[in-house]
Design a protein around this motif. Sequence first.
Motif, mmCIF file in Angstrom:
data_model
loop_
_atom_site.group_PDB
_atom_site.id
_atom_site.type_symbol
_atom_site.label_atom_id
_atom_site.label_comp_id
_atom_site.label_asym_id
_atom_site.label_seq_id
_atom_site.Cartn_x
_atom_site.Cartn_y
_atom_site.Cartn_z
ATOM 1 N N PRO A 1 -23.101 -46.905 31.436
ATOM 2 C CA PRO A 1 -24.305 -46.627 30.636
ATOM 3 C C PRO A 1 -24.093 -46.825 29.139
ATOM 4 N N ASN A 2 -22.832 -46.854 28.677
ATOM 5 C CA ASN A 2 -22.557 -46.989 27.244
ATOM 6 C C ASN A 2 -22.493 -48.436 26.777
ATOM 7 N N LYS B 1 -29.866 -41.989 21.736
ATOM 8 C CA LYS B 1 -28.765 -41.739 20.815
ATOM 9 C C LYS B 1 -27.879 -40.630 21.371
ATOM 10 N N LYS B 2 -26.563 -40.839 21.318
ATOM 11 C CA LYS B 2 -25.638 -39.813 21.782
ATOM 12 C C LYS B 2 -25.716 -38.583 20.890
ATOM 13 N N ALA C 1 -23.635 -27.626 28.896
ATOM 14 C CA ALA C 1 -24.893 -27.253 29.540
ATOM 15 C C ALA C 1 -26.038 -27.029 28.546
ATOM 16 N N PRO C 2 -25.828 -26.299 27.412
ATOM 17 C CA PRO C 2 -26.949 -26.088 26.489
ATOM 18 C C PRO C 2 -27.407 -27.361 25.790
ATOM 19 N N LEU C 3 -26.554 -28.383 25.771
ATOM 20 C CA LEU C 3 -26.868 -29.618 25.053
ATOM 21 C C LEU C 3 -27.654 -30.594 25.913
ATOM 22 N N ARG C 4 -27.679 -30.350 27.224
ATOM 23 C CA ARG C 4 -28.390 -31.263 28.110
ATOM 24 C C ARG C 4 -29.886 -31.019 27.998
ATOM 25 N N LYS C 5 -30.630 -32.082 27.734
ATOM 26 C CA LYS C 5 -32.073 -31.990 27.625
ATOM 27 C C LYS C 5 -32.705 -33.040 28.517
#
Length: 356
Positions: free
Chosen positions: A87-88, A119-120, A351-355
Amino acid sequence: MARKSKAEIEALAPLVVHFYENSGDKSVSKACQHFSKTGVSPKTVRNIVKRYTEEGRLTHNKKSGRIPKIGTPRVVDKVRKLFQNDPNISVRRAADKLGLPRSTVSDIKVKNLGYKAYKKEVAPKYNPDQERRAKRGCRKLYREKLLSGNGKIVVMDDETYCPVDPTQVPGSEYFHCRDKLEVPDKNRFKSKTKFAKKYMVWQCIDELGNVCEPFVSGDTMNAETYKNECLRKRLLPFITQHHRKEDVVVWMDMATCHYAEVCIQFLEEEGIDYVAKADNAPKVPQARPIEKFWSLCKTQYKRRKVGAKSLSSFKRIWHNIARTVAQRSGPALMRRFRGRLRAIAYNGVHAPLRKA
């Protein structure tokens, strides 16, 4: 009425023609009235009937143009597998690897596959041990200190460094023009000082979004300063003003001076619970809203045209900025704190960064 796609119109056409021939007495107006009740535009019904009566067909004309020679199903499948496996990979590298034009790969990616580029997000870099300790530390803090039965309120503290010159505060800056050559250099370029003068700021924030009085210094933090200026003069009065000592737990970062013997002894003598260093979670800014609080304060300071002229001036300015940011954004910053802590505790540091 929502606009229908070509496929939806062609699927609707047999129903319209059947009604037109059998139930609508071959009346276009009756067909329009009937299908408008189901959300179909009268214009769509008229076009379907017109194609049927004048041309004897229900479908649209086939799209003109040559059959694609490069973007064949086989090539599309190759592009899909390449992006799935890596994917990158960039469109340029993918095109070179497949021996295709970049425009072809880009069109296949967007039009055929529906892929988008994102964007990463920036996240801390962990080694396996740090990731394990961060998850374990957040889980222990959440389960042993915050769950019902204990029900303690977290008070977290931290220090940051802010440049005295507002133009040296990190952040993206832009200018707007029609021709870059017409813009003066002072507006076009961002000057950066190699060793900009900075002040250290320490503060604490609780789960309700309240912040204490800031401690500002031109020096770095050490154990004696932390004990006397931060814990004794600011943290303790802050806790007694807003809470009871037995109802809070102090979550410090893992700086060595914070866990010096004199500091730990002070907290224990005052009966204030704290997160032990062995149980603390390393490198979890995503679970510490005070990091975002610093960012908001620095953004406000960056908007100033003139920086502080002295340490006392900077203290006054930062005090006002911190109070304003806390009133405006403090509760919102802390609203999802426990959810983020729980996410790390059970699902890992990212986990908190996954949107979605």
